[in-house]
Design a protein around this motif. Structure first.
Motif, PDB file in Angstrom:
ATOM      1  N   ALA A 219       0.815  -1.229   0.000  1.00  0.00           N
ATOM      2  CA  ALA A 219       0.000   0.000   0.000  1.00  0.00           C
ATOM      3  C   ALA A 219       0.842   1.270   0.000  1.00  0.00           C
ATOM      4  O   ALA A 219       0.341   2.332  -0.336  1.00  0.00           O
ATOM      5  N   CYS A 220       2.104   1.167   0.371  1.00  0.00           N
ATOM      6  CA  CYS A 220       2.907   2.379   0.618  1.00  0.00           C
ATOM      7  C   CYS A 220       3.415   2.995  -0.696  1.00  0.00           C
ATOM      8  O   CYS A 220       4.228   2.379  -1.400  1.00  0.00           O
ATOM      9  N   PRO A 221       2.994   4.197  -1.041  1.00  0.00           N
ATOM     10  CA  PRO A 221       3.453   4.803  -2.295  1.00  0.00           C
ATOM     11  C   PRO A 221       4.952   5.099  -2.288  1.00  0.00           C
ATOM     12  O   PRO A 221       5.603   5.051  -3.328  1.00  0.00           O
ATOM     13  N   LEU A 222       5.483   5.369  -1.113  1.00  0.00           N
ATOM     14  CA  LEU A 222       6.908   5.671  -1.013  1.00  0.00           C
ATOM     15  C   LEU A 222       7.728   4.407  -1.273  1.00  0.00           C
ATOM     16  O   LEU A 222       8.676   4.415  -2.066  1.00  0.00           O
TER      17      LEU A 222
ATOM     18  N   THR B 179      13.156   0.483   5.044  1.00  0.00           N
ATOM     19  CA  THR B 179      13.135   1.557   6.047  1.00  0.00           C
ATOM     20  C   THR B 179      12.096   2.626   5.731  1.00  0.00           C
ATOM     21  O   THR B 179      11.775   3.446   6.585  1.00  0.00           O
ATOM     22  N   ASP B 180      11.583   2.645   4.494  1.00  0.00           N
ATOM     23  CA  ASP B 180      10.581   3.650   4.129  1.00  0.00           C
ATOM     24  C   ASP B 180       9.164   3.200   4.475  1.00  0.00           C
ATOM     25  O   ASP B 180       8.259   4.011   4.590  1.00  0.00           O
ATOM     26  N   VAL B 181       8.963   1.886   4.573  1.00  0.00           N
ATOM     27  CA  VAL B 181       7.616   1.366   4.770  1.00  0.00           C
ATOM     28  C   VAL B 181       7.263   1.380   6.268  1.00  0.00           C
ATOM     29  O   VAL B 181       8.142   1.487   7.125  1.00  0.00           O
ATOM     30  N   ALA B 182       5.956   1.285   6.569  1.00  0.00           N
ATOM     31  CA  ALA B 182       5.518   1.394   7.973  1.00  0.00           C
ATOM     32  C   ALA B 182       6.238   0.375   8.874  1.00  0.00           C
ATOM     33  O   ALA B 182       6.715   0.722   9.956  1.00  0.00           O
ATOM     34  N   ARG B 183       6.312  -0.874   8.424  1.00  0.00           N
ATOM     35  CA  ARG B 183       6.932  -1.907   9.276  1.00  0.00           C
ATOM     36  C   ARG B 183       8.357  -1.523   9.669  1.00  0.00           C
ATOM     37  O   ARG B 183       8.738  -1.640  10.842  1.00  0.00           O
ATOM     38  N   GLY B 184       9.126  -1.040   8.705  1.00  0.00           N
ATOM     39  CA  GLY B 184      10.510  -0.640   8.993  1.00  0.00           C
ATOM     40  C   GLY B 184      10.561   0.522   9.970  1.00  0.00           C
ATOM     41  O   GLY B 184      11.406   0.563  10.869  1.00  0.00           O
ATOM     42  N   LYS B 185       9.649   1.465   9.799  1.00  0.00           N
ATOM     43  CA  LYS B 185       9.667   2.631  10.688  1.00  0.00           C
ATOM     44  C   LYS B 185       9.210   2.234  12.095  1.00  0.00           C
ATOM     45  O   LYS B 185       9.694   2.777  13.086  1.00  0.00           O
ATOM     46  N   LEU B 186       8.291   1.275  12.163  1.00  0.00           N
ATOM     47  CA  LEU B 186       7.812   0.852  13.495  1.00  0.00           C
ATOM     48  C   LEU B 186       8.926   0.164  14.279  1.00  0.00           C
ATOM     49  O   LEU B 186       9.035   0.325  15.500  1.00  0.00           O
TER      50      LEU B 186
ATOM     51  N   ARG C  70      10.857  10.777   6.296  1.00  0.00           N
ATOM     52  CA  ARG C  70      10.623  10.238   4.945  1.00  0.00           C
ATOM     53  C   ARG C  70       9.295   9.496   4.941  1.00  0.00           C
ATOM     54  O   ARG C  70       9.248   8.260   4.950  1.00  0.00           O
ATOM     55  N   CYS C  71       8.220  10.226   4.959  1.00  0.00           N
ATOM     56  CA  CYS C  71       6.900   9.610   5.011  1.00  0.00           C
ATOM     57  C   CYS C  71       5.882  10.672   4.617  1.00  0.00           C
ATOM     58  O   CYS C  71       5.982  11.824   5.044  1.00  0.00           O
ATOM     59  N   LEU C  72       4.894  10.276   3.811  1.00  0.00           N
ATOM     60  CA  LEU C  72       3.878  11.233   3.358  1.00  0.00           C
ATOM     61  C   LEU C  72       2.764  11.399   4.381  1.00  0.00           C
ATOM     62  O   LEU C  72       1.876  12.221   4.185  1.00  0.00           O
ATOM     63  N   LEU C  73       2.785  10.595   5.434  1.00  0.00           N
ATOM     64  CA  LEU C  73       1.690  10.570   6.417  1.00  0.00           C
ATOM     65  C   LEU C  73       0.347  10.398   5.699  1.00  0.00           C
ATOM     66  O   LEU C  73      -0.658  11.015   6.069  1.00  0.00           O
ATOM     67  N   CYS C  74       0.365   9.573   4.642  1.00  0.00           N
ATOM     68  CA  CYS C  74      -0.845   9.424   3.829  1.00  0.00           C
ATOM     69  C   CYS C  74      -1.841   8.458   4.446  1.00  0.00           C
ATOM     70  O   CYS C  74      -3.029   8.473   4.113  1.00  0.00           O
ATOM     71  N   GLY C  75      -1.377   7.577   5.326  1.00  0.00           N
ATOM     72  CA  GLY C  75      -2.284   6.633   5.990  1.00  0.00           C
ATOM     73  C   GLY C  75      -2.655   5.434   5.134  1.00  0.00           C
ATOM     74  O   GLY C  75      -3.507   4.629   5.525  1.00  0.00           O
ATOM     75  N   SER C  76      -2.003   5.269   3.956  1.00  0.00           N
ATOM     76  CA  SER C  76      -2.327   4.108   3.115  1.00  0.00           C
ATOM     77  C   SER C  76      -1.975   2.823   3.851  1.00  0.00           C
ATOM     78  O   SER C  76      -2.685   1.808   3.757  1.00  0.00           O
ATOM     79  N   CYS C  77      -0.866   2.851   4.610  1.00  0.00           N
ATOM     80  CA  CYS C  77      -0.446   1.669   5.371  1.00  0.00           C
ATOM     81  C   CYS C  77      -1.478   1.335   6.450  1.00  0.00           C
ATOM     82  O   CYS C  77      -1.853   0.175   6.633  1.00  0.00           O
ATOM     83  N   GLU C  78      -1.955   2.354   7.131  1.00  0.00           N
ATOM     84  CA  GLU C  78      -2.905   2.124   8.224  1.00  0.00           C
ATOM     85  C   GLU C  78      -4.209   1.541   7.683  1.00  0.00           C
ATOM     86  O   GLU C  78      -4.801   0.639   8.282  1.00  0.00           O
TER      87      GLU C  78
ATOM     88  N   ILE D 224      -0.926   3.538  12.988  1.00  0.00           N
ATOM     89  CA  ILE D 224       0.405   3.900  12.501  1.00  0.00           C
ATOM     90  C   ILE D 224       0.635   5.417  12.518  1.00  0.00           C
ATOM     91  O   ILE D 224       1.681   5.886  12.979  1.00  0.00           O
ATOM     92  N   LEU D 225      -0.354   6.182  12.051  1.00  0.00           N
ATOM     93  CA  LEU D 225      -0.143   7.637  11.986  1.00  0.00           C
ATOM     94  C   LEU D 225      -0.008   8.237  13.385  1.00  0.00           C
ATOM     95  O   LEU D 225       0.801   9.140  13.604  1.00  0.00           O
ATOM     96  N   ASP D 226      -0.797   7.726  14.332  1.00  0.00           N
ATOM     97  CA  ASP D 226      -0.668   8.217  15.721  1.00  0.00           C
ATOM     98  C   ASP D 226       0.764   7.985  16.206  1.00  0.00           C
ATOM     99  O   ASP D 226       1.392   8.853  16.814  1.00  0.00           O
ATOM    100  N   ILE D 227       1.264   6.778  15.916  1.00  0.00           N
ATOM    101  CA  ILE D 227       2.612   6.427  16.373  1.00  0.00           C
ATOM    102  C   ILE D 227       3.649   7.347  15.715  1.00  0.00           C
ATOM    103  O   ILE D 227       4.525   7.905  16.380  1.00  0.00           O
ATOM    104  N   PHE D 228       3.506   7.533  14.383  1.00  0.00           N
ATOM    105  CA  PHE D 228       4.492   8.368  13.672  1.00  0.00           C
ATOM    106  C   PHE D 228       4.476   9.803  14.194  1.00  0.00           C
ATOM    107  O   PHE D 228       5.525  10.425  14.387  1.00  0.00           O
ATOM    108  N   LEU D 229       3.272  10.349  14.411  1.00  0.00           N
ATOM    109  CA  LEU D 229       3.188  11.754  14.861  1.00  0.00           C
ATOM    110  C   LEU D 229       3.774  11.903  16.257  1.00  0.00           C
ATOM    111  O   LEU D 229       4.483  12.868  16.549  1.00  0.00           O
TER     112      LEU D 229
HETATM  113  S1  SF4 Z   1       1.983   6.900   5.802  1.00  0.00           S
HETATM  114 FE1  SF4 Z   1       2.435   4.740   5.568  1.00  0.00          FE
HETATM  115  S2  SF4 Z   1       1.909   4.303   3.423  1.00  0.00           S
HETATM  116 FE2  SF4 Z   1       2.074   6.537   3.575  1.00  0.00          FE
HETATM  117  S3  SF4 Z   1       4.215   6.961   3.015  1.00  0.00           S
HETATM  118 FE3  SF4 Z   1       4.164   6.776   5.268  1.00  0.00          FE
HETATM  119  S4  SF4 Z   1       4.687   4.628   5.653  1.00  0.00           S
HETATM  120 FE4  SF4 Z   1       4.106   4.759   3.484  1.00  0.00          FE
END
Ligand code: SF4
Ligand code: SF4
Length: 450
Positions: free
Chosen positions: A30-33, A41-48, A71-79, A88-93
């Motif tokens: 799902a991750c566009p990045l 390291t760009d995907v949610a699992r790597g960042k978690l 390095r993340c769009l905070l797009c929520g596609s992963c979530e 995921i977004l709560d954790i990243f923020l």
């Molecule tokens: S929010 Fe998730 S899907 Fe979107 S770029 Fe970041 S890690 Fe990838």
């Protein structure tokens, strides 16, 4: 450096949220990045995994941690794709707030967020000044899209095709008070958000024409503090909290049924992130945050679910086509996707066509576009291909940030496709039918007449 006790409390909160990740890797597809870079390291699992080891990693190399988290769009596609419901977004923020709390804000961000964003009047003055001097540095490049490019080499703008700043912020000529004391219909407080206020005032004008046509009583404040998402995404909770308080001060004295915004990002910030990130507010203030969040609606959602708009006219077959891009903050964060399509299907002069992968991220990601323009553009090129292959002459979307990104992409492609907000197209259809007497009385036209 922030109070160490605060950081430890935030780290503990993350631990509780992190345990849900089973490392299944479903977020990858799902991750566009990740789609562009293929880096774990760009995907949610790597960042978690990085966040899980945050207390150690922060001490070892805080700048590298920050670089990876940013390095993340905070797009929520992963979530949206995660079968375990990891927030995921709560954790990243929260992780960004921790790392910024540890490292401190860069001087540039400090000047922007604490010097201007947190002070709406000063921010308005700065943008008014920038709008005045932008002329000699820009040249118009696409009339349909209204896009410009830099006349000279610019390290900030690069070869972006951008929408110029409005000469005056929209709210300066649009502020309104409720004027129908015995009105039985909905009373709405309208919150345009910074981008519509300062870059796309035509969307604010369109919303007013539509509200007037449907006899919705409207309040527009004479100040528009930012919703706080740029500061929050940069980990600057101090500015974010200050902006939430300023907005509450404005709206707490107004008796409204709904707070309506035409910006997907503002809607999702006020509805989801304000409650999430203000748990430390005093109880009375926290109640106000929850009340405002509860009343907040996306404008498409409001028009379809509350106003119950119907198709305009007889829906003649038309060769003109409109397609729709789902902003991540609307579909993935709030589950709103049928209402904008219902607005577009109500138009008498256009056939609605779905593009493939309508909910694929456009690559904007707020400050991600500023920091990683090359990747942002590559992600976006998949979106512009889908728009072009749909055969539409207009692409609509409910987020001004997506409108800016798609404008850049289509302007570079030179394909003659326009970019509009659904409410603009709806207002234009009413205008054509001669239905909006209000068209003659929009705040913009009144301001021009003066
Ligand atoms: S929010 Fe998730 S899907 Fe979107 S770029 Fe970041 S890690 Fe990838
Ligand atoms: S999809 Fe969810 S559970 Fe699976 S690895 Fe990604 S974040 Fe973890």
């Amino acid at each position: 450096m922030a109070d160490i006790r605060k950081l430890v409390r935030l780290l503990n909160e993350l631990d509780e949220e992190l345990v849900c990740c089973t490392r299944c890797g479903m977020c990858q597809a799902a991750c566009p990045l990740y789609g562009e870079t293929g880096r774990e390291t760009d995907v949610a699992r790597g960042k978690l995994v990085l966040v899980e080891n945050l207390s150690k990693e922060i001490l070892d190399n805080p700048e590298a941690v920050k670089e990876r988290l940013d390095r993340c769009l905070l797009c929520g596609s992963c979530e949206a794709a995660c079968p375990s419901g990891v927030k995921i977004l709560d954790i990243f923020l929260k992780a960004r707030a921790i790392i910024t709390g540890y490292l401190g804000l860069s001087p540039v961000k400090k000047a922007i967020f604490r010097g201007f964003l947190s002070n709406p009047d000063r921010f308005d003055r700065l943008l008014r000044w920038m709008a005045r001097i932008q002329g000699p540095f820009s040249k118009q490049i696409d009339e349909t899209l209204g896009s410009s490019c830099a006349r000279f080499m610019s390290p900030v703008i690069g070869d972006r095709h951008y929408l110029p700043l409005a000469k005056t912020a929209w709210h300066k000529h649009a502020h309104r008070r409720f004027k129908r004391p015995n009105h039985s219909g909905p009373k709405v407080a309208f919150y345009p958000g910074c981008l519509i206020d300062k870059v796309l005032p035509r969307v604010g004008d369109a919303a007013m024409r539509v509200f007037d046509y449907h006899q919705v009583d409207v309040f527009v404040a004479d100040q528009v503090p930012c919703c706080g998402i740029p500061a929050l995404a940069a980990g600057d909770r101090q500015t974010f909290e200050q902006l939430v308080r300023k907005n509450i001060q404005i709206f707490e004295s107004v008796d409204y049924d709904y707070l309506i915004t035409p910006c997907a990002t503002c809607t999702s910030t006020i509805k989801k992130l304000w409650p999430l990130m203000t748990e430390n507010f005093p109880a009375a203030l926290r109640e106000k945050v929850l009340a405002i969040s509860e009343k907040t609606r996306d404008i498409n959602e409001f028009l379809v679910d509350v106003v119950n708009i119907q198709p305009i006219g007889d829906q003649p077959i038309s060769e003109k086509r409109v397609t729709y891009h789902d902003p991540c903050h609307l579909k993935k964060s709030l589950g709103i996707f049928s209402q904008p399509r219902a607005v577009l299907s109500a138009l008498p002069d256009r056939e609605f066509v779905e593009m493939r992968e309508a909910d694929r991220c456009c690559g904007m990601g707020g400050s991600f576009n500023l920091q990683h323009y090359d990747i942002s553009r590559k992600i976006g090129q998949k979106k512009s291909s889908r728009i072009i292959e749909s055969g539409a002459d207009v692409v609509a979307t409910g987020c001004p940030a997506c409108m800016m990104q798609i404008t850049d992409l289509l302007s570079h492609a030179g394909c003659g496709i326009a970019v509009k907000h659904p409410v603009e197209l709806y207002a234009e259809a009413l205008d054509k039918m001669g239905e909006t007497e209000a068209a003659a009385h929009t705040p913009a036209s009144e301001a021009k007449a003066k």
